[in-house]
Design an enzyme around this catalytic site. Structure first.
Site, PDB file in Angstrom:
ATOM      1  N   GLY A   1      28.594 112.338  -1.073  1.00 59.28           N
ATOM      2  CA  GLY A   1      29.129 111.954   0.246  1.00 59.28           C
ATOM      3  C   GLY A   1      28.309 110.796   0.770  1.00 59.28           C
ATOM      4  O   GLY A   1      27.893 109.927   0.004  1.00 59.28           O
ATOM      5  N   ASN A   2      28.059 110.787   2.079  1.00 59.55           N
ATOM      6  CA  ASN A   2      27.126 109.771   2.585  1.00 59.55           C
ATOM      7  C   ASN A   2      25.747 110.003   1.999  1.00 59.55           C
ATOM      8  O   ASN A   2      25.092 109.094   1.532  1.00 59.55           O
ATOM      9  CB  ASN A   2      27.076 109.828   4.114  1.00 59.55           C
TER      10      ASN A   2
ATOM     11  N   GLU B   1      31.323 123.638   3.359  1.00 62.14           N
ATOM     12  CA  GLU B   1      30.072 124.232   3.822  1.00 62.14           C
ATOM     13  C   GLU B   1      30.299 125.137   5.035  1.00 62.14           C
ATOM     14  O   GLU B   1      29.664 126.183   5.158  1.00 62.14           O
ATOM     15  CB  GLU B   1      29.075 123.121   4.191  1.00 62.14           C
TER      16      GLU B   1
ATOM     17  N   ARG C   1      20.521 104.972   1.362  1.00 58.86           N
ATOM     18  CA  ARG C   1      19.187 105.406   0.925  1.00 58.86           C
ATOM     19  C   ARG C   1      18.935 104.994  -0.520  1.00 58.86           C
ATOM     20  O   ARG C   1      19.846 105.028  -1.350  1.00 58.86           O
ATOM     21  CB  ARG C   1      19.042 106.927   1.027  1.00 58.86           C
TER      22      ARG C   1
ATOM     23  N   ASN D   1      26.979 122.574  13.835  1.00 58.69           N
ATOM     24  CA  ASN D   1      26.122 121.647  13.106  1.00 58.69           C
ATOM     25  C   ASN D   1      25.649 120.595  14.112  1.00 58.69           C
ATOM     26  O   ASN D   1      26.393 119.674  14.462  1.00 58.69           O
ATOM     27  CB  ASN D   1      26.943 121.011  11.969  1.00 58.69           C
TER      28      ASN D   1
ATOM     29  N   HIS E   1      27.314 116.540  -5.379  1.00 57.43           N
ATOM     30  CA  HIS E   1      27.772 116.360  -3.997  1.00 57.43           C
ATOM     31  C   HIS E   1      27.606 114.876  -3.666  1.00 57.43           C
ATOM     32  O   HIS E   1      26.486 114.402  -3.464  1.00 57.43           O
ATOM     33  CB  HIS E   1      26.941 117.236  -3.055  1.00 57.43           C
TER      34      HIS E   1
ATOM     35  N   HIS F   1      21.504 120.032   0.878  1.00 56.32           N
ATOM     36  CA  HIS F   1      22.917 120.252   0.508  1.00 56.32           C
ATOM     37  C   HIS F   1      23.107 121.595  -0.196  1.00 56.32           C
ATOM     38  O   HIS F   1      24.075 121.790  -0.916  1.00 56.32           O
ATOM     39  CB  HIS F   1      23.463 119.162  -0.436  1.00 56.32           C
TER      40      HIS F   1
ATOM     41  N   GLY G   1      32.973 113.444  -0.084  1.00 53.62           N
ATOM     42  CA  GLY G   1      33.831 112.268   0.143  1.00 53.62           C
ATOM     43  C   GLY G   1      34.117 111.427  -1.092  1.00 53.62           C
ATOM     44  O   GLY G   1      35.273 111.129  -1.412  1.00 53.62           O
TER      45      GLY G   1
HETATM   46  P1  ADP Z   1      29.152 113.291   4.730  1.00 50.28           P
HETATM   47  O1  ADP Z   1      28.065 113.309   3.724  1.00 50.28           O
HETATM   48  O2  ADP Z   1      28.805 112.544   5.986  1.00 50.28           O
HETATM   49  O3  ADP Z   1      29.812 114.641   4.969  1.00 50.28           O
HETATM   50  P2  ADP Z   1      31.545 112.635   3.248  1.00 50.28           P
HETATM   51  O4  ADP Z   1      31.374 113.737   2.272  1.00 50.28           O
HETATM   52  O5  ADP Z   1      32.710 112.680   4.152  1.00 50.28           O
HETATM   53  O6  ADP Z   1      30.238 112.360   4.080  1.00 50.28           O
HETATM   54  O7  ADP Z   1      31.597 111.274   2.410  1.00 50.28           O
HETATM   55  C1  ADP Z   1      31.692 110.042   3.045  1.00 50.28           C
HETATM   56  C2  ADP Z   1      31.817 108.944   2.012  1.00 50.28           C
HETATM   57  O8  ADP Z   1      32.888 109.243   1.118  1.00 50.28           O
HETATM   58  C3  ADP Z   1      32.179 107.586   2.604  1.00 50.28           C
HETATM   59  O9  ADP Z   1      31.036 106.845   2.926  1.00 50.28           O
HETATM   60  C4  ADP Z   1      32.947 106.918   1.499  1.00 50.28           C
HETATM   61  O10 ADP Z   1      32.051 106.118   0.736  1.00 50.28           O
HETATM   62  C5  ADP Z   1      33.416 108.031   0.608  1.00 50.28           C
HETATM   63  N1  ADP Z   1      34.880 108.125   0.543  1.00 50.28           N
HETATM   64  C6  ADP Z   1      35.715 108.758   1.405  1.00 50.28           C
HETATM   65  N2  ADP Z   1      36.990 108.610   1.003  1.00 50.28           N
HETATM   66  C7  ADP Z   1      36.958 107.895  -0.132  1.00 50.28           C
HETATM   67  C8  ADP Z   1      37.945 107.381  -1.040  1.00 50.28           C
HETATM   68  N3  ADP Z   1      39.242 107.614  -0.848  1.00 50.28           N
HETATM   69  N4  ADP Z   1      37.527 106.659  -2.086  1.00 50.28           N
HETATM   70  C9  ADP Z   1      36.218 106.440  -2.280  1.00 50.28           C
HETATM   71  N5  ADP Z   1      35.252 106.868  -1.493  1.00 50.28           N
HETATM   72  C10 ADP Z   1      35.613 107.579  -0.422  1.00 50.28           C
END
Ligand code: ADP
Length: 389
Positions: free
Chosen positions: A199-200, A374, A230, A7, A197, A169, A320
């Site tokens: 995450g960030n 993924e 965003r 990636n 999904h 995604h 996340g």
């Molecule tokens: P990416 O999209 O970069 O793969 P991830 O799926 O790892 O990102 O998600 C990252 C986000 O997940 C972080 O910005 C944070 O807000 C959130 N996160 C990670 N762990 C926790 C947690 N224990 N509680 C709440 N939010 C979390």
């Protein structure tokens, strides 16, 4: 087969070495042999992607700690490609025609596709005997019907600039669909699913008959849910208003929408949900507002997709935030009783990074937490493409 999953972003290369077979059902045969990342590409120690991949390969073949002895053991490379435009509905073995089509998509994803391609060319030089497969973030959403992907723009202009909803995604949403079916011992087509999904980047997908029929990300990964930095959905006139009054350039406005908005923009504190939950508990009103907007938007999309699908068998939380934040899942789901959604709060609290059904026994619509993977799906697609092609 040992597959290197690559990636390549603008300044980093993430990699995993996975031994797998093509079928998702063959869970026992999957082995993640190694994972890692090389960051800060462009700085003196890692001038370019080729050097980054060289470092990754060196770590894989390290005599003491490496997962393999020699590079020849890597038979295939699965490349995460961000944008496949309307060219690709599924993963493909990379050849000249595929490369040309990916290059044609560069204007659609100028920040991503060029790095994905650079990574491909570098890995081809470094692993000349391996075969290479492209797995696209957009491919799963190519099944969207025109009514879901068409913007209300003048037709000729939209066509000229290929302006439509593509969705991203896709590999994650497809993994969640396949995994849900696998858990239930059923065919993927058997379930109407709403996958989240979070995450960030954040997106949601409505899935019917094993296909994506709608998704919240659009022409770029800016549309839809509120995200870390965003805006998600916003009235385009608000953008014009800001550009006019603040005299902002295109680049400045782009950065504002993509990097300075969302949870971070509203709270003024952080894009990290963990920090915002702490701040909100401590009484910070803007942290609270940011999280409210975040959850409210997910609720609205669940309602919308419930309507699109004519009901849903399950809502799936992942990535996340979706996998690790019970408070967010509760805030999203608690007001959705009318849709048959009801959480078992003890299960919800327990589901941190775990795969489980967190709904109450009587709930009509099940709610699941499923950690996404993924890379595994990229590895499996790679093996499948090579075994049929
Ligand atoms: P990416 O999209 O970069 O793969 P991830 O799926 O790892 O990102 O998600 C990252 C986000 O997940 C972080 O910005 C944070 O807000 C959130 N996160 C990670 N762990 C926790 C947690 N224990 N509680 C709440 N939010 C979390």
């Amino acid at each position: 087969m040992k597959v290197l999953v690559l990636n390549c972003g603008s300044s980093s290369v993430k990699f995993q070495l996975i031994e797998t077979s093509p079928e998702l059902a063959a869970g026992a045969q999957d082995r993640r042999l190694a994972r890692g990342s090389v960051e800060r590409i462009g700085e003196a120690s890692v001038p370019d992607h080729e050097q980054a991949i060289r470092l990754a390969l060196a770590s894989l073949t390290d005599p003491q700690q490496g997962a393999i002895r020699q590079l020849e053991e890597i038979q295939a490379v699965g490349h995460r490609m961000v944008h496949g435009g309307e060219h690709f509905r599924e993963s493909v073995v990379i050849d000249q025609a595929v490369l040309k089509a990916i290059e044609e998509c560069v204007p659609l994803a100028p920040l991503h596709n060029p790095h994905n391609l650079t990574g491909y060319f570098a890995s081809r030089r470094l692993l000349p005997n391996a075969r290479h497969v492209a797995v696209f973030d957009t491919a799963f959403h190519q099944t969207l019907p025109p009514k879901a992907y068409t913007y209300g723009l003048p037709h000729a202009l939209a066509a000229r600039y290929r302006l439509r909803r593509y969705g991203f995604h896709g590999t994650s949403h497809r993994y969640l669909m396949l995994r849900f079916a696998q858990i239930h011992g059923s065919a993927p087509a058997a379930h109407r699913l709403i996958t989240c999904h979070l995450g960030n980047g954040c997106s949601m997908c409505a899935i019917e008959n094993g296909r994506s029929v709608d998704c919240s990300l659009g022409f770029t990964p800016l549309e839809g849910l509120l995200m870390g930095t965003r805006t998600g959905d916003i009235d385009a006139a608000a953008v014009l208003h800001l550009m006019g009054w603040e005299k902002l350039s295109l680049e400045r406005m782009d950065a504002l929408l993509n990097k300075e908005s969302g949870l971070y923009g509203i709270s003024g504190i952080s894009n990290d949900v963990r920090t915002l939950l702490e701040e909100a508990r401590a009484g910070n009103p803007r942290a609270r507002l940011a999280l409210e907007v975040f959850c409210y938007r997910i609720q609205k999309y669940i309602g919308a997709y419930y309507a699109v699908l004519g009901g849903a068998d399950a809502v799936i939380f992942s990535a996340g935030i979706g996998e690790n934040a019970p408070a967010i899942r509760a805030a999203v789901c608690d007001p959705l009783d009318a849709l048959g959604i009801r959480l078992d709060s003890a299960k919800n609290e327990a589901a941190v990074g775990l795969e489980m059904d967190i709904s109450a026994a009587e709930a009509r619509t099940r709610v699941w937490v499923i950690p996404t993977n993924e890379e595994l799906l990229i590895a499996r697609d790679t093996v499948r493409c090579l075994s049929v092609g």
